[in-house]
Design a protein around this motif. Sequence first.
Motif, PDB file in Angstrom:
ATOM      1  N   HIS A  50       0.826  -1.199   0.000  1.00 26.15           N
ATOM      2  CA  HIS A  50       0.000   0.000   0.000  1.00 26.15           C
ATOM      3  C   HIS A  50       0.866   1.258   0.000  1.00 26.15           C
ATOM      4  O   HIS A  50       0.633   2.174  -0.782  1.00 26.15           O
ATOM      5  N   SER A  51       1.881   1.304   0.861  1.00 26.75           N
ATOM      6  CA  SER A  51       2.643   2.553   0.925  1.00 26.75           C
ATOM      7  C   SER A  51       3.443   2.780  -0.352  1.00 26.75           C
ATOM      8  O   SER A  51       3.577   3.928  -0.802  1.00 26.75           O
ATOM      9  N   GLU A  52       3.929   1.705  -0.957  1.00 23.65           N
ATOM     10  CA  GLU A  52       4.616   1.913  -2.242  1.00 23.65           C
ATOM     11  C   GLU A  52       3.629   2.377  -3.315  1.00 23.65           C
ATOM     12  O   GLU A  52       3.897   3.323  -4.062  1.00 23.65           O
ATOM     13  N   ALA A  53       2.467   1.740  -3.382  1.00 22.31           N
ATOM     14  CA  ALA A  53       1.480   2.114  -4.409  1.00 22.31           C
ATOM     15  C   ALA A  53       1.077   3.579  -4.249  1.00 22.31           C
ATOM     16  O   ALA A  53       1.058   4.340  -5.221  1.00 22.31           O
ATOM     17  N   VAL A  54       0.780   3.975  -3.022  1.00 17.78           N
ATOM     18  CA  VAL A  54       0.340   5.344  -2.768  1.00 17.78           C
ATOM     19  C   VAL A  54       1.417   6.357  -3.172  1.00 17.78           C
ATOM     20  O   VAL A  54       1.118   7.426  -3.711  1.00 17.78           O
ATOM     21  N   SER A  55       2.682   5.992  -2.964  1.00 16.05           N
ATOM     22  CA  SER A  55       3.771   6.917  -3.299  1.00 16.05           C
ATOM     23  C   SER A  55       3.921   7.090  -4.807  1.00 16.05           C
ATOM     24  O   SER A  55       4.608   7.994  -5.263  1.00 16.05           O
ATOM     25  N   ARG A  56       3.286   6.224  -5.571  1.00 15.66           N
ATOM     26  CA  ARG A  56       3.439   6.280  -7.028  1.00 15.66           C
ATOM     27  C   ARG A  56       2.131   6.622  -7.739  1.00 15.66           C
ATOM     28  O   ARG A  56       1.983   6.385  -8.930  1.00 15.66           O
ATOM     29  N   LEU A  57       1.166   7.162  -6.976  1.00 18.77           N
ATOM     30  CA  LEU A  57      -0.157   7.490  -7.534  1.00 18.77           C
ATOM     31  C   LEU A  57      -0.564   8.897  -7.116  1.00 18.77           C
ATOM     32  O   LEU A  57      -0.156   9.362  -6.051  1.00 18.77           O
ATOM     33  N   PRO A  58      -1.395   9.577  -7.921  1.00 14.01           N
ATOM     34  CA  PRO A  58      -1.907  10.879  -7.505  1.00 14.01           C
ATOM     35  C   PRO A  58      -2.900  10.762  -6.348  1.00 14.01           C
ATOM     36  O   PRO A  58      -3.003  11.655  -5.514  1.00 14.01           O
ATOM     37  N   ASP A  59      -3.659   9.673  -6.302  1.00 13.93           N
ATOM     38  CA  ASP A  59      -4.527   9.406  -5.148  1.00 13.93           C
ATOM     39  C   ASP A  59      -4.780   7.912  -5.115  1.00 13.93           C
ATOM     40  O   ASP A  59      -4.533   7.208  -6.095  1.00 13.93           O
ATOM     41  N   GLU A  60      -5.262   7.427  -3.980  1.00  8.86           N
ATOM     42  CA  GLU A  60      -5.300   5.977  -3.842  1.00  8.86           C
ATOM     43  C   GLU A  60      -6.621   5.328  -4.260  1.00  8.86           C
ATOM     44  O   GLU A  60      -6.759   4.114  -4.184  1.00  8.86           O
ATOM     45  N   ASP A  61      -7.562   6.128  -4.719  1.00 10.32           N
ATOM     46  CA  ASP A  61      -8.853   5.551  -5.117  1.00 10.32           C
ATOM     47  C   ASP A  61      -8.738   4.325  -6.033  1.00 10.32           C
ATOM     48  O   ASP A  61      -9.415   3.326  -5.807  1.00 10.32           O
ATOM     49  N   PRO A  62      -7.916   4.408  -7.090  1.00 10.23           N
ATOM     50  CA  PRO A  62      -7.917   3.275  -8.032  1.00 10.23           C
ATOM     51  C   PRO A  62      -7.478   1.957  -7.407  1.00 10.23           C
ATOM     52  O   PRO A  62      -7.853   0.891  -7.896  1.00 10.23           O
ATOM     53  N   ILE A  63      -6.731   2.027  -6.307  1.00  5.59           N
ATOM     54  CA  ILE A  63      -6.349   0.791  -5.619  1.00  5.59           C
ATOM     55  C   ILE A  63      -7.602   0.023  -5.217  1.00  5.59           C
ATOM     56  O   ILE A  63      -7.685  -1.197  -5.373  1.00  5.59           O
ATOM     57  N   TRP A  64      -8.591   0.785  -4.724  1.00  2.33           N
ATOM     58  CA  TRP A  64      -9.773   0.146  -4.124  1.00  2.33           C
ATOM     59  C   TRP A  64     -10.816  -0.246  -5.147  1.00  2.33           C
ATOM     60  O   TRP A  64     -11.892  -0.704  -4.799  1.00  2.33           O
ATOM     61  N   TYR A  65     -10.475  -0.061  -6.448  1.00  3.60           N
ATOM     62  CA  TYR A  65     -11.376  -0.616  -7.464  1.00  3.60           C
ATOM     63  C   TYR A  65     -11.198  -2.118  -7.578  1.00  3.60           C
ATOM     64  O   TYR A  65     -12.119  -2.825  -7.970  1.00  3.60           O
ATOM     65  N   ILE A  66      -9.996  -2.629  -7.298  1.00  2.00           N
ATOM     66  CA  ILE A  66      -9.845  -4.093  -7.398  1.00  2.00           C
ATOM     67  C   ILE A  66      -9.485  -4.754  -6.064  1.00  2.00           C
ATOM     68  O   ILE A  66      -9.532  -5.965  -5.970  1.00  2.00           O
ATOM     69  N   VAL A  67      -9.129  -3.968  -5.071  1.00  4.84           N
ATOM     70  CA  VAL A  67      -8.875  -4.535  -3.747  1.00  4.84           C
ATOM     71  C   VAL A  67     -10.112  -4.267  -2.886  1.00  4.84           C
ATOM     72  O   VAL A  67     -10.485  -3.107  -2.693  1.00  4.84           O
ATOM     73  N   ALA A  68     -10.740  -5.331  -2.393  1.00  4.10           N
ATOM     74  CA  ALA A  68     -11.903  -5.157  -1.521  1.00  4.10           C
ATOM     75  C   ALA A  68     -11.418  -4.655  -0.171  1.00  4.10           C
ATOM     76  O   ALA A  68     -10.558  -5.279   0.455  1.00  4.10           O
ATOM     77  N   SER A  69     -11.936  -3.516   0.266  1.00  2.00           N
ATOM     78  CA  SER A  69     -11.523  -3.007   1.576  1.00  2.00           C
ATOM     79  C   SER A  69     -12.217  -3.838   2.658  1.00  2.00           C
ATOM     80  O   SER A  69     -13.178  -4.560   2.382  1.00  2.00           O
ATOM     81  N   ALA A  70     -11.708  -3.717   3.872  1.00  5.74           N
ATOM     82  CA  ALA A  70     -12.220  -4.534   4.973  1.00  5.74           C
ATOM     83  C   ALA A  70     -13.732  -4.378   5.083  1.00  5.74           C
ATOM     84  O   ALA A  70     -14.247  -3.269   5.065  1.00  5.74           O
ATOM     85  N   GLY A  71     -14.438  -5.482   5.167  1.00  6.70           N
ATOM     86  CA  GLY A  71     -15.873  -5.449   5.357  1.00  6.70           C
ATOM     87  C   GLY A  71     -16.688  -5.296   4.089  1.00  6.70           C
ATOM     88  O   GLY A  71     -17.903  -5.406   4.119  1.00  6.70           O
ATOM     89  N   SER A  72     -16.031  -5.025   2.957  1.00 14.71           N
ATOM     90  CA  SER A  72     -16.805  -4.877   1.724  1.00 14.71           C
ATOM     91  C   SER A  72     -16.856  -6.214   0.976  1.00 14.71           C
ATOM     92  O   SER A  72     -16.100  -7.135   1.281  1.00 14.71           O
ATOM     93  N   VAL A  73     -17.771  -6.293   0.023  1.00 12.48           N
ATOM     94  CA  VAL A  73     -17.983  -7.543  -0.704  1.00 12.48           C
ATOM     95  C   VAL A  73     -16.751  -7.874  -1.545  1.00 12.48           C
ATOM     96  O   VAL A  73     -16.218  -7.019  -2.242  1.00 12.48           O
TER      97      VAL A  73
END
Length: 177
Positions: free
Chosen positions: A75-98
Amino acid sequence: MNKRSFAKKPLYRQVNTRTHGVRHGGGHARWDRNTKAAGSAHASKMKSGVRHGLDYTPLYKFLLKKVGQPWSEVHSEAVSRLPDEDPIWYIVASAGSVREPIYRTGESSYLSGLYLNETAHLALVVPSLSNNMLWPKCACCTHSFNGTPFVNSFDPSRADDMFRVLSEWHRTGAIRT
Ligand SMILES: [Zn+2]
């Protein structure tokens, strides 16, 4: 786009789009989920992995390569290489989500769904899901799974198989082909 310097290459590419109706800001809308949007094979005109004029294909390749790694590092590497972290959560289900077995990122590009397991490592929702279980929905588009073209060619009698496989998974938690 504002200039940013990254220690490593950014995990997105800028796309030259003059697309009408591209929304900026407030980017929490999720991409269509394949299973629910399966009614039309051509429901979306979105290019593969492209959102808000940015192509996140490099991010998705990065995440898929990091399956099994501790999420805090990924996560910290991805965030350091992105303008914002939203796109991460398009394919990674966050805790408690389907957890979805598969995501559609464009008209006919599919990616393995990811989640964070009990030990906070990045994991595949359905590790047994493989390219040869997936069948194109139409003959005219190039379908891909995790960046690799489908091994199966279009077969009208199997065009609904992906929907069947995924809805069965939602019902029973098992993938059967
Ligand atoms: Zn097509």
